[in-house]
Design an enzyme around this catalytic site. Sequence first.
Site, PDB file in Angstrom:
ATOM      1  N   GLU A   1       0.822  -1.210   0.000  1.00  0.00           N
ATOM      2  CA  GLU A   1       0.000   0.000   0.000  1.00  0.00           C
ATOM      3  C   GLU A   1       0.858   1.264   0.000  1.00  0.00           C
ATOM      4  OE1 GLU A   1      -3.034  -0.262  -0.640  1.00  0.00           O
ATOM      5  OE2 GLU A   1      -3.160  -2.416  -0.352  1.00  0.00           O
TER       6      GLU A   1
ATOM      7  N   ASP B   1      -5.001  -5.500  -8.923  1.00  0.00           N
ATOM      8  CA  ASP B   1      -4.288  -4.444  -9.654  1.00  0.00           C
ATOM      9  C   ASP B   1      -3.940  -4.893 -11.068  1.00  0.00           C
ATOM     10  OD1 ASP B   1      -4.338  -2.946  -7.310  1.00  0.00           O
ATOM     11  OD2 ASP B   1      -2.451  -3.826  -6.613  1.00  0.00           O
TER      12      ASP B   1
END
Length: 650
Positions: free
Chosen positions: A466, A540
């Site tokens: 992150e 992603d």
Amino acid sequence: MISNFKNSKNKNVSENENPKKPPIGFKPYWIYIFFLVSMVLLIFINPLIKTKEISWLNFENKMLSKHDVAKIVVVNKEIAEIYIKPERLSDPKYFEVSKNAFTSTIGPHYVIQIGSVESFENKLFQVQEGFLPEEKVEITYQSRANWGSILSWLLPFGVLILFWILMFRGMGRGNVGSSVFNFGKSTAKLIDKDTKSTITFKDVAGLREAKSEVEEIVDFLKNPETYTKLGAKIPKGVMLVGPTGTGKTLMAKAVAGEAQVPFFSLSGSEFVEMFVGVGASRVRDLFKQAKEKAPSIIFIDEIDAVGRSRSKLNSFQTNDERENTLNQLLTELDGFGTNTGVIVLAATNRADILDKALLRPGRFDRHIYLELPNKQERLEIFGVHLRPIKKSEDVDVELLASLSPGFSGADIANICNEAALIAARKKKEEVEQKDFMEARDRVVGGLERKGKIISAKEKEIVAHHEAGHAVASWYLKNVDSLVKVSIIPRGKSLGSAWYLPEEHQIITKSQFIDQICASLGGRAAEELIFNEVSSGALDDLEKVTKQAYNMVAFYGLNDELGPMSFYDSTGENERFLGKPYSENMAVLIDKEVQDLITSAYLRTKNLLTEHESELETLAELLLKKEVVYLEDLEKILGKRIKDIPLNIKD
């Protein structure tokens, strides 16, 4: 992982008012009740009055030879009924008979199955051969109807008939009576003066252009002479098209509340039934009722259920009943005049699959597109849904509208309701701004799962993943503003980076590439720090691959392919097993997509290598606090050029 913000009133009746009750009269279902009660009584009483059956030997030794028999009645040449003399019933051997209230007085007391009348008479004669004349038993013969056998045949048929009658009564209970033959009638819900809709245009927010077009139709129904005197023709049909949750059905309800004319409302799936011809019959009946009550409005929700295209490509999926219903609908739309006072409203979110004959002028003349609301429209929608909520003074409605780009009216309603539920769960007196922020996060990312067990190693990987998203997006100018970063599991994700997307009508090539780079930041950070990658970047990679294929094959943003697009807005190519281009072109598209993603990944990795110390610092802070907000991000990464609304902290 990156989590983006994506795209009745009741009438008051006073206690003193006593509405008149309708007189109680004869109802047809009383016959059914009487029939069932009679059957039950027969079933339970019959065992009580059943006569005991005995053998010939018992009859001869214990009754006939003792001169206890008063008379014998042979019925239908099959059974013999034995009647015992009243003065003999007091004998203990007849106790079982005497205690039966149904047979003790009138009889018969016993029955015997006889093989034949001649055989029975011979045996009876032999037994009574030595009896005196006054001691011999009288024999009579009777023919009777066997009601028990008849009922055993009739009862199953009666139960089946009753079942079908009740079933068809239930099928026809809609506004069309209770006849078996009324299942072909329309099942539309009628809203008239007695059952008028309480929703008006004041309850519809954020749809200014659509509302103005619909208001014109309502005005025509109220004042038709204003338009007809100039030779104008009001549209026969209005098609409401838009994504789910944008207010199509709400708009129709508001039309019903404002027009104050008979309003027929039903779903497209209600036309199609298992019976052949029912759909077309219901369409005819619907328009017949609407013409009789003109001026009136017909609203068909989810019309794509019956209005699908009849093209040859769909021939292998053809449903004859649906096509017959569509043909009848097309005929009815052509079958009434322009100023007869009947207007058809329809709603769908799949306008691309509707038949072209249904959408042409003369049937649905006007198409109203309901899009996702912009910031000002979201502000108005929040105002509507916040009316019944008891909110505190710190609630910033304008900030809520800014932080919900891409939200539909239904999403906003859900956020307001979730905020109220969260506040109630915490025993608060008012709904605060923090509750709205928590509700927004829950609607977008799912329920927070703080109790999910994650190992220390996995938590470290998630923190650097992150942090990689955050650092990459912070230094890419065409990426949306970062709001906060979290490693608290929420929904299916183990962590998330929250952004404030800008509302774009078009996206440039540089914006596409920067977004791809930001999405690859998590995987690049894992490889940079741990020299190894994990499966955590699945979401992603899926998003990045789709974006890259869109750039190359649809938007014409690739230099090698040039200004070419294989996008099919009609959706017809989706039904083909092959692709609308050659194998050589497919190879070229795959190569360009792979080169695009590879170059973006290398660019992201170089960017993170340049800011590796900041990446490590942010990851350590995430491991310590779990959630990092804008203030801490600015302390680590510096001030970002893009302006971000203040007070966005939960």
